[in-house]
Design an enzyme around this catalytic site. Sequence first.
Site, mmCIF file in Angstrom:
data_model
loop_
_atom_site.group_PDB
_atom_site.id
_atom_site.type_symbol
_atom_site.label_atom_id
_atom_site.label_comp_id
_atom_site.label_asym_id
_atom_site.label_seq_id
_atom_site.Cartn_x
_atom_site.Cartn_y
_atom_site.Cartn_z
ATOM 1 C CG ASP A 99 -2.305 0.761 0.995
ATOM 2 O OD1 ASP A 99 -2.135 1.709 0.680
ATOM 3 O OD2 ASP A 99 -3.213 -0.183 0.851
ATOM 4 C CB ALA B 95 -7.999 -5.729 1.369
ATOM 5 C CE LYS B 96 -4.085 0.154 -2.039
ATOM 6 N NZ LYS B 96 -4.912 0.767 -1.111
ATOM 7 N NE ARG B 97 -5.944 -9.496 2.310
ATOM 8 C CZ ARG B 97 -5.762 -8.298 3.220
ATOM 9 N NH1 ARG B 97 -5.449 -7.305 2.655
ATOM 10 N NH2 ARG B 97 -6.216 -8.451 4.488
#
Lengths: 269, 269
Positions: A99, B95-97
């Site tokens: 991030d 969440a940038k999963r």
Amino acid sequence: MTTQELVAQIRKKKSFLCIGLDVDLDKIPAHLLKEEDPIFAFNKAIIDATQHLCVAYKPNTAFYEAYGLKGWKSLEKTIYYLNENYPEIFTIADAKRGDIGNTSTMYAKAFFEDLAFDSVTVAPYMGKDSVEPFLAFENKHTIMLALTSNEGAFDFQTKKVGNREFYKTVLETSKNWKNSTNLMYVVGATKATYFTEIRKIVPNSFLLVPGVGAQGGNLKDVCKYGLSENVGLLINSSRGIIYASNEVDFAEKAAEKAKELQQEMEAFL
Amino acid sequence: MTTQELVAQIRKKKSFLCIGLDVDLDKIPAHLLKEEDPIFAFNKAIIDATQHLCVAYKPNTAFYEAYGLKGWKSLEKTIYYLNENYPEIFTIADAKRGDIGNTSTMYAKAFFEDLAFDSVTVAPYMGKDSVEPFLAFENKHTIMLALTSNEGAFDFQTKKVGNREFYKTVLETSKNWKNSTNLMYVVGATKATYFTEIRKIVPNSFLLVPGVGAQGGNLKDVCKYGLSENVGLLINSSRGIIYASNEVDFAEKAAEKAKELQQEMEAFL
């Protein structure tokens, strides 16, 4: 844990095996479902039975998040159990996080401080300031995705950027980041000949290699092209070991599978 | 939630504002620290004060994971509160999963089923089979990183692949994935002129735009180049709204800041 300590453990155990703790309640032995925390009970049994044959454990956070709060509790108990009982073992939170700066710091704190993992996997897409916050932690390791073992790896990772594949640009660029000595890389085992290319860019870095076993990689080729002076490899196996049996003998069978891999590895050390 | 319902909400509220619930215990008003769950108490007050001015809330999971089990509990309580009290509001798990297929499915279940978010942000590096498991969920939305607003965006995202920037390849490629109509994209606001280029590739997709406010983006430019027939924009502001004051009037001040942005947005609708 320092890299030197990891290497010493590898030399001592004659193993560079990492066991993936990707626990799915649908796949574990039925008798464990009676336990208060079946996931932790499963992990504890697997760990106790295999800890002398491997040097690392890698829970993939997705499997724990899928069970919500209970899952996080199982993850906590697992890492606390490892750190208390087998502190020499290298622990990897397979979380593939990333991030912007201050937010990456929050993730780094979550995994390095709160959960006290030795390492965490991260995704490179957002670049330098998304990874450097992880690298700032002393004696902690950041394992960045480089070349993964799934089919989708060919969508972007192997696309040409200038005259070379994108994953090589990722590797090369990351070497210039602050505290880049704390970097390791994820390199899938399905493309073992790529290791020659990767070793030209990062000759000494540790590579975490998933895809031996269930994903079809070949241990012999990975070792042939991937081993460095300092070993430099952590070979992960998850399903092939932890689901070797789903009867009461599951831990014993897992140890047998781990032993097979350890013995193959010993021949290369 | 369907895209049509989201658009209807935007038209009704005359707002395409998303509020980022990135809660840091060091930054919230001191009097809340006495609460049993200060993070949830903070979120609840912010939500109640601003829900008529925005159409979406976006907790970034890093801020919750950093507090371990307690943090996950606060996240759960926040999403349950939203779904129960303001079901018309679009919810985003930032969440940038991203992981290989079966593992991405676990993440998708965690966010779409267990926590019942309307959408989740994902990272593209691992390609098609890491994103498609998210796209398989009906009336759920997968918001993929395309061009982020941080400095590191220039490390890889803007590198040339063939004759165009990598983020364009990411956008173009993703259009061919199964259920790609469930895709939205993260596009940072610090490079508003890029929106013209992006709209050539994804003319109608919703774009989630961070970077207005604290990260320096300009709302006017983003609207000029980014608005589509169906609005197609969700503009996120986090710190500029939720930390407008850290006194007892924090929720009221947050509403004032949200109102300012809502009124700016109204002029573009």
